[in-house]
Scaffold this motif. Structure first.
Motif, PDB file in Angstrom:
ATOM      1  N   VAL A   1       0.845  -1.194   0.000  1.00  0.00           N
ATOM      2  CA  VAL A   1       0.000   0.000   0.000  1.00  0.00           C
ATOM      3  C   VAL A   1       0.882   1.247   0.000  1.00  0.00           C
ATOM      4  N   VAL A   2       1.930   1.229   0.824  1.00  0.00           N
ATOM      5  CA  VAL A   2       2.897   2.334   0.805  1.00  0.00           C
ATOM      6  C   VAL A   2       3.497   2.463  -0.594  1.00  0.00           C
TER       7      VAL A   2
ATOM      8  N   TYR B   1       0.743   8.739   6.333  1.00  0.00           N
ATOM      9  CA  TYR B   1      -0.438   8.229   7.036  1.00  0.00           C
ATOM     10  C   TYR B   1      -0.477   6.703   6.967  1.00  0.00           C
ATOM     11  N   VAL B   2      -0.290   6.159   5.771  1.00  0.00           N
ATOM     12  CA  VAL B   2      -0.332   4.702   5.621  1.00  0.00           C
ATOM     13  C   VAL B   2       0.781   4.053   6.430  1.00  0.00           C
ATOM     14  N   ARG B   3       1.942   4.675   6.438  1.00  0.00           N
ATOM     15  CA  ARG B   3       3.066   4.107   7.180  1.00  0.00           C
ATOM     16  C   ARG B   3       2.783   4.029   8.677  1.00  0.00           C
ATOM     17  N   TYR B   4       2.285   5.123   9.246  1.00  0.00           N
ATOM     18  CA  TYR B   4       2.247   5.213  10.702  1.00  0.00           C
ATOM     19  C   TYR B   4       0.863   4.997  11.302  1.00  0.00           C
TER      20      TYR B   4
ATOM     21  N   PHE C   1      -7.792   0.535   7.187  1.00  0.00           N
ATOM     22  CA  PHE C   1      -7.119  -0.452   8.037  1.00  0.00           C
ATOM     23  C   PHE C   1      -8.032  -0.984   9.141  1.00  0.00           C
ATOM     24  N   GLU C   2      -9.059  -0.219   9.518  1.00  0.00           N
ATOM     25  CA  GLU C   2     -10.044  -0.741  10.470  1.00  0.00           C
ATOM     26  C   GLU C   2     -10.728  -1.980   9.908  1.00  0.00           C
TER      27      GLU C   2
ATOM     28  N   THR D   1      -5.868  -1.531  -2.936  1.00  0.00           N
ATOM     29  CA  THR D   1      -4.636  -2.301  -2.750  1.00  0.00           C
ATOM     30  C   THR D   1      -4.703  -3.119  -1.468  1.00  0.00           C
ATOM     31  N   LEU D   2      -5.384  -2.586  -0.468  1.00  0.00           N
ATOM     32  CA  LEU D   2      -5.551  -3.302   0.797  1.00  0.00           C
ATOM     33  C   LEU D   2      -6.573  -4.425   0.680  1.00  0.00           C
TER      34      LEU D   2
END
Length: 286
Positions: free
Chosen positions: A76-77, A130-133, A183-184, A218-219
């Motif tokens: 995703v990153v 945002y996606v990373r952390y 991600f939830e 992608t997720l």
């Protein structure tokens, strides 16, 4: 003459298993995010903050879930970085640096009491940060919320166990309200796989920022554009009735108003609405 030597043949045994593939290469941002707890060899610790200053602790099961998350989040990153490269070319590094500054400084927090403005959410450099952390934070907090909901009986009407190959699966739709990359929903997928495997989940992230679509896809979850104030349009945006919804920090930032309170109350308490529960993930005491 001496006897001739006999040729010996060894019965063929089972074929050796193929070598295990090397572990996937994770995004460098995930270096040090998950590690053994130096104070307890039977536990692990992980970090949700970008500077890795505040450790959280988990057991081996938590380590397995987080390892799985980092593997899933890495592409995703990569997809966000590819979008930055395609859109900005030689300025790609500068865009990433701008996003890192926006993420760290949160310029709208003091004046408008929101983490980032709508325009900032659309900044691709911010999205990469945002996606990373936020991936670790969103998954762990949602998982804990789902655990508490199950313990309190929120899912008591659902069938636990089952999920055999011949068993007919019951469709169930879960929406993340203002969910961004979603991600939830990854937490919901893995939680239901473990406790309620007989349900066929339709997972959809609903967010005002259109550019979250590609990271969500992608997720492996669906995405649609939707405004949290548009309660009447929830089902239309989600693709049908919503059984459960998850609202993370968007609830505090954008949904503590009369408009959202009204439509949430009507859907949760109305006889005609199939919405069974909204799980609110909050770090505030109240």
């Amino acid at each position: 003459s001496p006897p001739r030597a006999r040729s010996m043949t060894t019965p063929a045994g089972p074929a050796a298993p193929p070598p295990r593939p090397p572990p996937p290469r994770l995004d460098p941002a995930f270096d040090g995010v998950l590690r053994a707890d130096p104070r307890n060899p039977n536990r692990c610790e992980y970090f949700q903050d970008r500077n890795k200053r505040w450790p959280f602790r988990c057991d081996a099961d938590g380590h397995s879930l987080l390892s799985r998350l980092l593997e899933v989040a890495t592409p995703v990153v990569g997809s966000v970085q590819a979008k930055i490269d395609a859109a900005h070319g030689e300025r790609a590094s500068a865009v990433v640096a701008e996003g890192a500054q926006i993420y760290a400084r949160k310029p709208n927090m003091g004046e408008n009491d929101v983490t980032w403005s709508q325009a900032e959410y659309g900044h691709l450099g911010l999205q990469k940060e945002y996606v990373r952390y936020k991936s670790v934070q969103r998954l762990t907090e949602s998982w804990a919320c789902l655990q508490r909901a199950r313990a309190r009986g929120v899912f008591r009407a659902l069938r636990e166990g089952g999920g055999g190959d011949d068993e007919e699966r019951t469709p169930l739709r879960v929406a993340s309200l203002g969910g961004g990359p979603g991600f939830e929903l990854l937490a919901a997928r893995w939680f239901f796989e473990r406790h309620y495997p007989s349900y066929d989940l339709d997972l959809v992230s609903l967010d005002l920022e259109e550019s979250w679509r590609e990271p969500a896809l992608t997720l492996g979850v669906r995405f649609n554009v939707w405004d949290v104030n548009d309660g009447e349009g929830l089902e239309r945006a989600a693709g049908g009735d919503v059984d459960f919804a998850i609202a993370s920090y968007v609830f505090k930032m954008y949904m503590t108003n009369e408009t959202c309170a009204k439509w949430l109350g009507e859907k949760l308490n109305g006889d005609a609405s199939p919405l069974r529960a909204v799980l609110v993930v909050s770090r505030d005491e109240n």
